[in-house]
Design a protein around this motif. Structure first.
Motif, mmCIF file in Angstrom:
data_model
loop_
_atom_site.group_PDB
_atom_site.id
_atom_site.type_symbol
_atom_site.label_atom_id
_atom_site.label_comp_id
_atom_site.label_asym_id
_atom_site.label_seq_id
_atom_site.Cartn_x
_atom_site.Cartn_y
_atom_site.Cartn_z
ATOM 1 N N ARG A 1 -3.870 -1.192 5.784
ATOM 2 C CA ARG A 1 -3.535 -2.584 5.466
ATOM 3 C C ARG A 1 -2.796 -3.241 6.627
ATOM 4 O O ARG A 1 -2.991 -4.408 6.921
ATOM 5 C CB ARG A 1 -2.662 -2.648 4.209
ATOM 6 N N THR B 1 -7.101 -2.600 -2.911
ATOM 7 C CA THR B 1 -6.236 -1.744 -3.741
ATOM 8 C C THR B 1 -6.269 -0.289 -3.298
ATOM 9 O O THR B 1 -5.267 0.402 -3.331
ATOM 10 C CB THR B 1 -6.681 -1.833 -5.219
ATOM 11 N N GLY B 2 -7.445 0.161 -2.857
ATOM 12 C CA GLY B 2 -7.551 1.576 -2.479
ATOM 13 C C GLY B 2 -7.197 1.837 -1.034
ATOM 14 O O GLY B 2 -7.311 2.972 -0.563
ATOM 15 N N MET B 3 -6.778 0.803 -0.314
ATOM 16 C CA MET B 3 -6.525 0.960 1.118
ATOM 17 C C MET B 3 -5.122 1.511 1.336
ATOM 18 O O MET B 3 -4.188 1.160 0.624
ATOM 19 C CB MET B 3 -6.627 -0.426 1.748
ATOM 20 N N THR C 1 2.626 2.318 -2.561
ATOM 21 C CA THR C 1 2.500 2.880 -3.901
ATOM 22 C C THR C 1 1.211 2.365 -4.518
ATOM 23 O O THR C 1 0.785 1.241 -4.242
ATOM 24 C CB THR C 1 3.697 2.437 -4.772
ATOM 25 N N ARG C 2 0.587 3.210 -5.323
ATOM 26 C CA ARG C 2 -0.662 2.800 -5.975
ATOM 27 C C ARG C 2 -0.320 2.260 -7.366
ATOM 28 O O ARG C 2 0.459 2.875 -8.082
ATOM 29 C CB ARG C 2 -1.563 4.017 -6.098
ATOM 30 N N PRO C 3 -0.877 1.118 -7.750
ATOM 31 C CA PRO C 3 -0.587 0.588 -9.093
ATOM 32 C C PRO C 3 -1.328 1.388 -10.158
ATOM 33 O O PRO C 3 -2.355 1.989 -9.870
ATOM 34 C CB PRO C 3 -1.123 -0.846 -9.025
ATOM 35 N N MET D 1 -1.508 2.216 3.365
ATOM 36 C CA MET D 1 -0.555 1.303 3.974
ATOM 37 C C MET D 1 -0.890 1.024 5.438
ATOM 38 O O MET D 1 -0.850 -0.118 5.900
ATOM 39 C CB MET D 1 0.831 1.932 3.879
ATOM 40 N N GLY E 1 0.789 -1.233 0.000
ATOM 41 C CA GLY E 1 0.000 0.000 0.000
ATOM 42 C C GLY E 1 0.813 1.271 0.000
ATOM 43 O O GLY E 1 0.269 2.357 0.145
#
Lengths: 326, 253, 394, 287
Positions: free
Chosen positions: B76, B69-71, B54-56, B73, B52
């Motif tokens: 998470r 995915t939107g959480m 970096t955002r893909p 770091m 978390g």
């Protein structure tokens, strides 16, 4: 086990408070009462800077924004809207806290110098705005606001320098206690972590944006409280309450006292404000003294007096414990 | 799919540099997976995307079947995805015990169990320190620790959220053989006792062979091999293998 | 720090505070001071030190003259100086120091409006006379009108904003201007001046064609100068008395505009500054008094130049002299050092100063303006070889 | 005369004068890695040097620039050696301490040259093209800031600028290959201070000279340097010119008293949308 981060300072503060409590009996004149009163409020203001700038590590160069929001709210609400002072004071506190939330929200995604730049820009913008902003005065052929300011109507006929002194002292003690509580709380620990390493804090589950915002809110509330006290004691709110100079003043006290120690900045303000303003030193001497003290203190106590002493004490403890562990 | 964690067709570019080009990697419950690849192959970027940081650009991360995915770091971490860093970044003004305390305070697991740090909280904290072998140094400033102890601190921080999954980034780099052995033992015990899944990132095939159930190798942002750790040697260019053969490697990267 | 060490350190800190703050061993009963002590409150450090220090020089000159003439009521006059630092709370507490510790009889000050407002609160609470020599906002004398018993200690020697506007309006009328532009700093008193000027000029059908207030902190001079010149007014009124006015004049002349400029005074009245400015267009400066407006003014300028080495600008270095002179004359007229007697002397009397003879109205405002017998200010025009008085016409 | 064309040209010149101050600040930030709040004091020093020469009848811009540069260099090296280098590990204390030095200098200037506003001869405009005046100070700011920033970026890209680049990027490595990191730090600080003083000497005719005149340029250059992202030299120039244009055009078209607030608002917006300043390459924003 209590973390030994902040030691046993309150006992000592109580002793100091005792001296300040008795000081007026030693024959202080109105002038010194006034200087010390403002000194107490300045100390709270410096301490409030340290909550966000020291503890949470978010260098704020627009701290006067919160102070000025409070003094201006007090002045506008009492003078223009005719609110009673206590009600205006409550509203002022809320507004400065809201300003803290707003600044905190904007600066939460930023790091290091960018936080300083954003807060500086917001503070300067507020100063500039209020310098140029005049308000209709119900009383005569002149306006209120701008550099000339707005009166704050206290509406307490028995208000006197002595009452102001003791009220400010009580306020200082209360705020110091609150600030130390914050520093020693779990939240304070998390803020210290966040100021040390944002990456590690995030990997430890710290919601850093929420905590940065929270630190700004707490500091703004305290700075606002100092502003309310200032408005009450001085009886005037001027655009200078938003000035960069005032923001730098808080940062300066914090640097000299020891950033992140809470007690350091408060003591620095308590010591310096009366020394510079209360001793009648000639102007040139006062400015030179201020600048030289700043330079020499930071040269020999780079982390501020309290900060450097704390570092040295820690190093000594480390040396004593070298035996165990690796 | 019964994977605990699934990184699904992850794509990531920095400017014109396409670091990841559709990587899919799954980790089952209780599984230890190795992620192998040379420097610059996108290992650390993938690690940052999984945890978390970096955002893909494209793709999703599923954890226990939920899309995370939107959480962020920290969220998470609280949900049970922990990690260590290749280069630990300790808090300069906190002691060891305080550093772990921060993580324990923030993990919801620690919070719920103890409801506002009763005696249970302290026990938890102490047991974390004992388990990671840091109890004797608990009042040391974290910044003064040795490399080995810093890794332990990373471990203590990571396991304080009772994670279901831990990502270890180059866990053995810059360590002495003894430190490395101790950390490996610690990892094994965690895996055994708490059934934690691991993703080990390394460019040292020996470590991966020793610890993993399965190894995924990436190069140029793509998965180019996947299989048993024992077969890894066959697919690895000899230069890598020979390099990793030195035991205590000093590749910080 | 270990416990006892920390305690000793803090005890030292607080002892230092108490020592620093203790009144200087004044345990003896407050004997009446042999000298007549008058406080001076002015910004002597920081960005306003320029105005504050010439303020102090002017007042010093007045006191020296009084002492040369044998003092007041047989006593030497002694100046006690306080630095208001441009801040309202400092002005207030320094006024308190002058009163409670220095035991001054009255105060002459302060410079900025906000300082003066702080000083008023302290002086009226302690029932001491405060003579205001520079600050112009109407709020200062409004208190006297509104709440006479409390604010009757405040007198203003300098012109108020409406008076200032009236004097400039009279000059513009005599110059037969039909249109004007107003440029100033975006602060309160410039806005008030612009408003008052508009009111005063509308009587004569002189209308503004451009009005702009530049940012006080980071002024965008060039576009304002360009726009003001493009509006082609008969006169450009420059409302800023400070350093920014000098830069603005440079910008507008640089751009080639020859529009006549009327400045409210201040920095542009300084001969050394004016000497560096291009005189491609007429530059007029409003002042309280100038060398040549009266014999007293000529004498004062000569004395000032001799004492301090430069010519006064006729505003912040002249009005404080008159404020001090008025206060001392009133004490002499009252015949005793008693606040109430001096107040009534000030209210009734007429006091000659450098700029003319001061008479106070019901709001304790000196009667300046075109209607006044000789307190009507002056306007000079800078020329190659110095200033020429262009108003009042003789 | 076309007023808008004049405003645009003036805007570029105003921006260039911000860049002139920002160049030195950026150099210090890059190599010494501290925020130097005494930069404005060196600007003031340069202006006073120009004044002193002019008042002695030696009003030669070149002489003023040279003398200001030499004096400021000496002061800068002294300040760096005695205060900034020893305190370097505490960047916040360096910032506050350098502010203390600025206050010290302001007071010294007030005592030396008096608190009064001083002014020196403006000099005629360089040219009037199509009714648009090219102001002398503007042309000078533009050319000198362009030259300085160009020189700086050239320095960082050429072999003989390698020491600076290396120190800016990694001091440990620079030290380990035998560079005298401290000496380079002193020289850099001195040189950057010289640049500020040169800016002061060049802009003195266009301004008024007072002890506190350096405060506003300091704040503006600080804003420009940080907001530019502190990475690419040219960003500083473009941002400075952009801000100069913004404040001048907005003052002309809308209300002059809001020009500074608008400039600050743009900075705030920039930071909200690019948390790492202008330079941030790619989507580096974390979440």
């Amino acid at each position: 086990m209590k973390p030994p981060r902040f030691g046993k300072i309150p006992g000592v503060l109580v002793a100091g408070a005792g001296i300040l409590l008795l000081l007026p009996l030693a024959g202080l004149d109105v002038f010194l009462l006034d200087v010390l009163t403002i000194g107490f409020l300045t100390a709270v203001y410096a301490g409030s800077w340290d909550i966000v700038g020291g503890l949470a590590g978010q260098i704020s160069l627009g701290h006067a924004l919160f102070f000025g929001t409070a003094t201006y709210s007090c002045a506008l609400l009492t003078s223009l809207l005719g609110w009673p002072f206590p009600l205006a004071a409550g509203a002022a506190l809320l507004l400065s806290t809201a300003a803290g939330a707003a600044v905190g929200t904007l600066s939460a995604p930023l790091k290091g110098p960018f936080v300083a730049l954003l807060t500086l820009a917001l503070g300067e913008a507020a100063h500039e705005f209020f310098l140029g902003q005049t308000f209709f005065s119900p009383r005569g052929a002149y306006s209120w606001g701008g550099e000339g300011g707005i009166p704050v109507l206290l509406g307490i006929p028995w208000f006197s320098p002595w009452i102001a002194y003791y009220a400010a002292l009580a306020f200082l003690l209360l705020c110091t206690w609150i600030m130390l509580r914050i520093a020693r709380s779990e939240t304070g620990l998390i803020w210290t972590a966040l100021s040390g390493s944002e990456l590690s804090a995030r990997a430890s589950g710290v919601d850093i944006r929420r905590h940065k915002r929270l630190a700004f809110v707490a500091a703004a509330a305290l700075a606002g409280a100092a502003g309310v006290g200032f408005a009450a004691c001085v009886g005037r709110a001027t655009a200078d309450d938003f000035s960069l100079e005032l923001s730098f003043q808080a940062a300066t006290f914090a640097a000299v006292g020891g950033r992140g120690t809470i007690v350091g900045p408060i003591l620095a303000a308590l010591l310096f404000y009366p020394l510079l303003q209360g001793t009648g030193i000639p102007p040139a001497g006062r400015v030179l003294l201020y600048a030289l003290v700043l330079l020499f203190t930071l040269r020999f106590f780079p982390a501020g007096v309290a900060g450097t002493l704390r570092e040295r004490a820690r190093a000594r403890r480390m040396a004593g414990r070298k035996g165990d562990g690796r | 799919m019964s994977d605990l964690l699934l990184a699904d067709r992850i794509t990531k570019s920095f400017g014109t540099n396409r670091v990841l080009r559709g990587v899919t990697i799954g980790i089952g419950r209780g599984e230890v997976v190795g992620l192998f690849g040379p420097n610059g192959s996108g290992k650390t970027t993938l690690a940052n995307i999984i945890t978390g940081l970096t955002r893909p650009d494209k793709g999703r991360i599923l954890f226990e079947g939920k899309d995370v995915t939107g959480m962020s770091m920290d969220a998470r971490f609280r949900a049970g995805i922990a990690r260590t860093f290749q280069i630990p970044d300790p808090y300069p003004s906190l002691t060891v015990v305080e550093s772990v305390r921060v993580a324990l305070l923030c993990s919801e697991a620690g919070r719920k169990e103890t409801e506002g740090k009763g005696p249970g909280f302290q026990e938890n904290l102490d047991s974390l320190l004992v388990r990671t072998g840091l109890f004797a140094q608990r009042f040391w400033p974290a910044a003064k620790l040795s490399q080995g102890c810093l890794r332990r601190l990373e471990f203590a921080r990571a396991i304080s959220c009772r994670p279901k999954f831990i990502l270890l980034d180059e866990v053995s780099s810059a360590l002495s053989a003894r430190d490395e052995a101790e950390l490996v033992a610690l990892m094994r015990s965690l895996h055994r006792e708490e059934d934690i899944s691991f993703l080990l990132i390394s460019h040292n095939p020996l470590i991966l062979e020793e610890l993993c159930d399965r190894v995924v190798a990436i190069e140029d942002g793509r998965v180019f091999w996947e299989g048993k750790p024992g077969d890894l040697a066959k697919y690895v260019p000899t230069s890598h293998h020979a390099h990793g053969d030195e035991g205590g490697n000093h590749e910080g990267g | 720090m270990s416990g006892p060490l920390r305690f000793r350190f803090l005890a030292f800190v607080f002892a230092a505070i108490s020592l620093a703050c203790a009144p200087p061993a004044s345990a003896e009963p407050p004997a009446p001071h042999p000298n007549l002590r008058i406080g001076i409150l002015a910004p002597l450090s920081g960005p306003f030190a320029s105005g504050g220090s010439s303020f102090l020089e002017a007042a010093t000159l007045a006191v020296e003259r009084a002492n040369e003439g044998g003092g007041i009521l047989g006593r030497r006059v002694e100046l006690v100086v306080a630095d208001s630092q441009g801040r309202v709370e400092t002005a207030k507490s320094e006024a308190m120091r002058l009163i409670s510790r220095e035991k001054v009889f009255g105060i002459v000050g302060a410079y900025l409006s906000e300082e003066t407002i702080g000083a008023i609160e302290a002086a009226t609470a302690a029932r001491r006379i405060l003579v205001v020599p520079v600050a112009a906002t109407a709020e200062i004398t409004d208190g006297v009108r509104r709440d006479y018993p409390r604010y009757r200690y405040v007198f203003r020697v300098s012109y108020s904003i409406p008076q200032w506007a009236a004097m400039m309006a009279e000059f513009l009328r005599q110059k037969q201007a039909r249109t004007y532009a107003f440029v100033g700093a975006g602060i309160r008193w410039n806005r008030e001046l612009a408003g008052a000027l508009k009111t005063a000029l509308s009587v004569h059908n002189i209308v503004p064609v451009y009005e702009a207030f530049y940012s006080p902190r980071n002024p965008a001079f060039e576009p304002v100068a360009v726009a003001a010149a493009a509006a082609a007014p008969d006169f450009l009124v420059l409302g800023d008395p400070g350093k920014n006015s000098v830069v603005f004049v440079k910008r507008i002349r640089e751009g080639g505009s020859k529009v006549p400029i009327l400045s409210v005074g201040g920095s542009l009245g300084d001969a050394r500054v004016a000497a560096s400015l291009p005189l491609t267009g007429p530059l007029y400066v409003q002042a309280a008094a100038w060398k040549g407006t009266s014999e007293a003014a000529t004498r004062y300028v000569a004395a000032f130049e001799k004492r301090f080495g430069y010519a006064p600008v006729g505003y912040s270095d002249t009005l404080p002299h008159d404020a001090m002179t008025v206060l001392l004359s009133a004490i002499r007229a009252a015949g005793r050092q008693d606040t109430d007697s001096v107040i009534s002397a000030l209210e009734k009397g007429a006091f000659p100063g450098v700029a003319g003879t001061y008479r106070f109205d019901a709001a304790h405002q000196a009667a300046w303006g075109p209607g006044s017998p000789d307190l009507h200010g002056t306007v000079i025009q800078w020329e190659k070889d110095g200033a020429r008085i262009v108003f009042p016409r003789r | 005369m076309n007023p808008l064309a004049q405003v645009l040209v003036d805007g570029i010149f105003t921006g260039a004068s911000y860049a002139l101050m920002a160049a030195g600040l950026a150099l210090i930030l890059g190599v010494v890695k501290v925020v130097n709040l005494s930069h404005g004091a060196f600007f003031t020093l340069g202006a006073y040097v120009a004044y002193v020469l002019e008042s002695r009848g030696l009003g030669n811009p070149l002489a003023a620039v040279l003398m200001a540069a030499v004096i400021a260099f000496a002061f800068g090296v002294f300040l760096c050696k005695s205060f900034i280098n020893p305190v370097r590990s505490h960047p916040f204390s360096v910032a506050v301490g350098s502010l203390g030095f600025a206050i010290l200098f302001e007071q010294a200037a007030q005592m030396l040259w008096g608190p009064h506003t001083l002014s020196i001869d403006l000099g005629a405009p360089v040219a009037v093209v199509d009714g648009v005046t090219l102001r002398r100070w503007g042309v000078i700011s533009f050319l000198v800031s362009l030259g300085l920033l160009g020189g700086l970026s050239l320095l960082l890209s050429r072999p003989w600028g390698l020491p600076l680049k290396l120190i800016a990027e990694d001091e440990e490595i620079a030290g380990s290959v035998g560079m005298d990191v401290e000496k380079i730090r002193y020289l850099t600080f001195g040189a950057a201070s010289s640049v500020a003083a040169i800016a002061g000497a060049l802009l003195a005719p266009a301004a008024t000279i007072t002890p506190t005149m350096g405060r506003v340029p300091l704040i503006l250059s600080l804003i420009v340097v940080i907001a530019s992202g502190m990475e690419k030299v040219w960003n500083i120039f473009f941002l400075a010119v952009g801000l100069g244009l913004l404040s001048n055009v907005s003052a002309y078209l809308f209300a002059p008293h809001w020009s500074y607030v608008l400039l600050l608002a743009v900075i705030c917006l920039l930071l909200v949308f690019r948390p790492k300043g202008l330079a941030a390459a790619g989507p580096a924003r974390d979440y």
